[in-house]
Design an enzyme around this catalytic site. Structure first.
Site, PDB file in Angstrom:
ATOM      1  N   SER A 132      -3.653  -0.019  -6.072  1.00  0.00           N
ATOM      2  CA  SER A 132      -4.625  -0.264  -5.007  1.00  0.00           C
ATOM      3  C   SER A 132      -4.411   0.771  -3.923  1.00  0.00           C
ATOM      4  CB  SER A 132      -4.392  -1.661  -4.412  1.00  0.00           C
ATOM      5  OG  SER A 132      -5.049  -1.761  -3.162  1.00  0.00           O
ATOM      6  N   TYR A 145       0.300  -8.071   0.090  1.00  0.00           N
ATOM      7  CA  TYR A 145      -0.429  -7.483  -1.043  1.00  0.00           C
ATOM      8  C   TYR A 145       0.070  -6.059  -1.323  1.00  0.00           C
ATOM      9  CZ  TYR A 145      -4.631  -5.750  -3.579  1.00  0.00           C
ATOM     10  OH  TYR A 145      -5.513  -5.207  -4.487  1.00  0.00           O
TER      11      TYR A 145
END
Ligand SMILES: NC(=O)c1ccc[n+]([C@@H]2O[C@H](COP(=O)([O-])OP(=O)(O)OC[C@H]3O[C@@H](n4cnc5c(N)ncnc54)[C@H](O)[C@@H]3O)[C@@H](O)[C@H]2O)c1
Length: 247
Positions: A132, A145
């Site tokens: 990501s 995250y």
């Protein structure tokens, strides 16, 4: 090929993109129903299975079942993930650990099973991770995250380093702002409103000024799987973001 988290978003688009190339696809998802629905939409060369990738025994059983059904596995896209948030100085330990279970340890469990089968087959294989933007360019309050995603980016490099001579290629795709179950229509509406932008301008807020779709990320996974001289590589698919650019 196997894709985890293939019941929705980028994983479902990836399953479809590989199927279009003629691959037999196995779709794993926490939701057996979602995995089976995507498989049914692809056709008889696709298999959908319920599997919680944070459970190492369930991952090993699923990989064995897929190898039995298709005669082996040659491409694995470790894609399942979810975005927990919290300010790092006060976030509770349970949230951080839960995110590490899915966004790091599950990738390790999937990758170990891929290596186990690639080596037993003597074929090598392609091991691909969904990283990501957060793994290189942290967002405020997205530590839970981004931290395991950063570790997963290095996990990709470690597999390339330790298993290159087994014929195993390891690589990642680094995406951002993709409409999916993780970035829903409601989230897009509230985030664009908070920035005083239209939804269209928010989703196209990158150097090219174009929204990036799950299909664009899926195409990068297909390219990596086909490129047999490429390993230890991260491809960025985000329409351009200098802060998250790798080089
Ligand atoms: N959407 C984005 O903007 C974006 C950007 C960069 C990276 N990613 C990454 O892409 C990947 C896919 O996310 P998405 O955006 O398609 O979201 P999504 O929510 O649409 O898909 C995620 C899928 O993973 C499944 N899943 C969740 N926990 C699981 C578990 N324990 N075991 C098995 N399956 C599980 C979910 O059921 C869901 O089907 C994630 O790793 C995410 O971090 C997304």
């Amino acid at each position: 090929m196997v894709v985890t988290g293939g019941g929705s978003g980028i994983g479902a688009a990836t399953a479809r993109a590989f199927a279009r190339q003629g691959a037999e696809v196995a779709i794993l998802d926490l939701s057996a129903e979602a995995a089976e629905a995507v498989a049914a939409s692809i056709g008889p060369r696709a298999l959908g299975l319920g599997c919680d990738v944070t459970n190492p025994d369930a991952v090993a059983s699923a990989f064995d079942a897929i190898a039995c059904r298709f005669g082996g596995i040659d491409i694995v896209v470790s894609n399942a993930g979810a975005a927990w948030q919290g300010t790092i100085g006060s976030v509770d330990d349970a949230t951080l650990r839960r995110s590490f279970e899915l966004n790091f340890f599950a990738h390790q469990s999937v990758a170990q099973n891929a290596v186990r089968l690639f080596k037993a087959q003597g074929t090598g294989g392609s091991l691909l991770f969904n990283a990501s933007k957060q793994s290189v360019n942290p967002g405020k309050n997205f530590g839970p995250y981004g931290l395991p995603k950063a570790a997963t980016l290095f996990l990709m490099k470690q597999y390339a380093l330790d298993h290159g001579r087994d014929g195993i290629r390891s690589a990642a795709v680094n995406a951002d702002r993709i409409r999916s179950g993780l970035l829903t229509g409601d989230m897009i509406a509230s985030r664009s409103a908070a920035r005083g932008l239209s939804e269209k301008d928010y989703m196209a807020g990158n150097l090219l000024g174009r929204e990036v779709g799950a299909e664009d990320v899926a195409d990068a996974f297909v390219w990596l799987a086909r490129s047999n001289k490429v390993t230890a590589c991260t491809i960025t698919v985000d329409g351009g973001n200098i802060e998250a650019s790798l080089r």
